[in-house]
Write an enzyme that holds these catalytic residues in place. Structure first.
Site, PDB file in Angstrom:
ATOM      1  N   ASP A  22      -4.135  -2.431  -0.345  1.00 38.86           N
ATOM      2  CA  ASP A  22      -4.034  -2.552   1.101  1.00 38.86           C
ATOM      3  C   ASP A  22      -4.634  -3.895   1.515  1.00 38.86           C
ATOM      4  OD1 ASP A  22      -4.017  -0.159   3.543  1.00 38.86           O
ATOM      5  OD2 ASP A  22      -4.751  -2.187   3.955  1.00 38.86           O
ATOM      6  N   GLY A  54      10.447  -0.224  25.634  1.00 33.27           N
ATOM      7  CA  GLY A  54      10.242  -1.440  24.848  1.00 33.27           C
ATOM      8  C   GLY A  54      11.520  -2.102  24.371  1.00 33.27           C
ATOM      9  N   PHE A  63      16.308 -11.060  13.418  1.00 32.85           N
ATOM     10  CA  PHE A  63      17.007 -10.228  14.395  1.00 32.85           C
ATOM     11  C   PHE A  63      17.215  -8.864  13.716  1.00 32.85           C
ATOM     12  CE2 PHE A  63      17.629 -12.817  18.222  1.00 32.85           C
ATOM     13  CZ  PHE A  63      16.863 -13.890  17.812  1.00 32.85           C
ATOM     14  N   ASN A 112      -2.879  -3.179  11.597  1.00 32.85           N
ATOM     15  CA  ASN A 112      -2.000  -3.383  10.438  1.00 32.85           C
ATOM     16  C   ASN A 112      -1.306  -4.731  10.429  1.00 32.85           C
ATOM     17  OD1 ASN A 112      -2.647  -0.899   9.560  1.00 32.85           O
ATOM     18  ND2 ASN A 112      -0.655   0.044   9.925  1.00 32.85           N
ATOM     19  N   SER A 129       9.596 -11.957  14.253  1.00 33.30           N
ATOM     20  CA  SER A 129      10.644 -11.107  14.819  1.00 33.30           C
ATOM     21  C   SER A 129      11.163 -11.666  16.131  1.00 33.30           C
ATOM     22  CB  SER A 129      10.036  -9.726  15.077  1.00 33.30           C
ATOM     23  OG  SER A 129      10.869  -8.977  15.917  1.00 33.30           O
ATOM     24  N   ASN A 189       0.828  -1.223   0.000  1.00 32.59           N
ATOM     25  CA  ASN A 189       0.000   0.000   0.000  1.00 32.59           C
ATOM     26  C   ASN A 189       0.857   1.266   0.000  1.00 32.59           C
ATOM     27  OD1 ASN A 189       0.950   0.228   2.579  1.00 32.59           O
ATOM     28  ND2 ASN A 189      -1.034   0.049   3.597  1.00 32.59           N
ATOM     29  N   ALA A 196       4.232  -7.458   4.770  1.00 36.41           N
ATOM     30  CA  ALA A 196       3.532  -6.198   5.063  1.00 36.41           C
ATOM     31  C   ALA A 196       3.151  -6.089   6.540  1.00 36.41           C
ATOM     32  CB  ALA A 196       2.275  -6.110   4.191  1.00 36.41           C
ATOM     33  N   LYS A 209       3.278  -9.905  16.402  1.00 35.09           N
ATOM     34  CA  LYS A 209       3.992 -10.940  15.643  1.00 35.09           C
ATOM     35  C   LYS A 209       3.717 -12.325  16.240  1.00 35.09           C
ATOM     36  CE  LYS A 209       5.759  -8.569  12.390  1.00 35.09           C
ATOM     37  NZ  LYS A 209       5.479  -8.848  10.986  1.00 35.09           N
ATOM     38  N   TYR A 217       4.377  -4.454  19.325  1.00 33.32           N
ATOM     39  CA  TYR A 217       4.873  -5.001  18.063  1.00 33.32           C
ATOM     40  C   TYR A 217       5.148  -6.509  18.207  1.00 33.32           C
ATOM     41  CZ  TYR A 217       8.167  -6.121  14.348  1.00 33.32           C
ATOM     42  OH  TYR A 217       8.807  -6.728  13.296  1.00 33.32           O
TER      43      TYR A 217
END
Ligand code: UDP
Length: 328
Positions: free
Chosen positions: A50, A284, A168, A91, A116, A31, A73, A144, A140
């Protein structure tokens, strides 16, 4: 044809290029919220769309003969995820559910998911193996992990096989210098230091020097984007052949560098002295994240080739040649 979501982003664009060079046909959906059309190799089919738009997604799956998906994405700023969790759940999680819905209804059964090391949170050991407890410390990382769980659950119930790749800290650019790392705004350490050395920022801030590490700054495992891309190719081939299914792999080099060490490396490669400013810890951030990548090496036959010198020098070359990234 392989569908690559987020193929206009930093990692996606490097993987797209490698797949095309390896004779895969590639369809990119992006997008362009953080990606750049210019980063997409023109041998790929590009659709600006999107993943929130289910109708558009459905059309893609009808129009193209998609045999597998690599799903990049996502929103990927740890700090921002703490301040705007809603954006991250929307998202990252909802779009993944939409994508899987389209895949299932069009009988596309294979997906590689960009996960991640943020799923580990603040790990206890020195080096992280895939069986380490998942305990994300920022939204985040939670998004994931939720997507990984969705894939695990779906694969048990439906005709779906997956490989989750836990990245990483990715750095460096394509050896041709045609594409590289460019984010706007830039928050990642290596490009941020290099942009400072090129005069874009007056200093480089170090977020915290009171961590329980050798020099008090955070330690990360930096991996070259082309080694990461190669791991995607190997994972894709293994998944398409059903050699490896429903697995998770760490992708790192297995060596940690502190923020201070990375800055010194950037100074060495560029020959320019950095102006360092110390700031408070960034919310974080775990103190240390270093991968054991033995599983990917043993099971996918992955052999990472590049070290921190290559990462910084290929990034330096890209930033020198493209001071405004993809914007000019
Ligand atoms: N970092 C820093 N200054 C910066 C950018 C990053 O001190 O301008 C630190 C950050 O706090 C973390 C490490 O560098 O400890 C790597 O951060 P980055 O954003 O590159 O990747 P992350 O580990 O968050 O995915």
């Amino acid at each position: 044809m392989i569908l690559v979501t987020g193929g206009a982003g930093y990692i996606g664009s490097h993987v797209v290029k490698l797949l095309l060079d390896s004779n895969f046909e590639v369809l990119v959906i992006d997008n362009l919220s953080t990606g750049f059309k210019k980063a997409v190799d023109n041998r790929a089919i590009f659709v600006e769309a999107d993943l929130g738009n289910k109708e558009e997604l459905d059309k893609m799956f009808i129009k193209f003969n998609i045999t597998g998906v690599i799903h990049f994405a996502a929103s990927a700023y740890v700090g921002e995820s703490v301040l705007k969790p809603q954006k991250y759940y929307k998202n990252n999680v909802i779009t993944t559910i939409n994508l899987l819905e389209a895949m299932l209804s069009h009988k596309v059964e294979k997906i590689i998911f960009s996960s991640s090391c943020a799923v580990y949170g603040n790990p206890t050991g020195q080096v992280i193996i895939e069986t380490e407890k998942n305990n994300p410390i920022n939204p985040y990382g939670h998004t994931k992990l939720i997507c990984e769980k969705i894939l695990e659950n779906y694969s048990r119930a439906y005709n779906l096989t997956y490989i989750n790749l836990r990245y990483f800290n990715v750095a460096g650019g394509h050896p041709t210098g045609v594409i590289g790392e460019y984010h706007n705004p830039e928050t990642h350490l290596i490009p941020r230091v290099l942009e400072h050395l090129l005069g874009k920022y007056k200093d480089i801030r170090i977020f915290g020097n009171d961590y329980p590490t050798k020099d008090g700054t955070c330690i990360r495992d930096y991996i070259h984007v082309m080694d990461l891309a190669e791991a995607h190719k190997l994972a894709l081939v293994a998944l398409l052949k059903n050699h490896t299914i429903n697995e998770v792999f760490n992708l790192g080099i297995g060596k940690g560098y502190s923020v201070k060490e990375v800055i010194s490396k950037c100074e060495e490669v560029s020959g320019i002295k950095a102006n360092i400013r110390y700031e408070n810890r960034r919310i974080g951030d775990p103190a240390m994240l270093v991968a054991s990548a033995d599983k990917a090496k043993n099971e996918l036959g992955w052999v990472p080739k590049y070290d921190i010198n290559h990462m910084v020098s290929s990034a330096w070359k890209w930033h020198q040649n493209n001071p405004n990234g993809y914007t000019t």
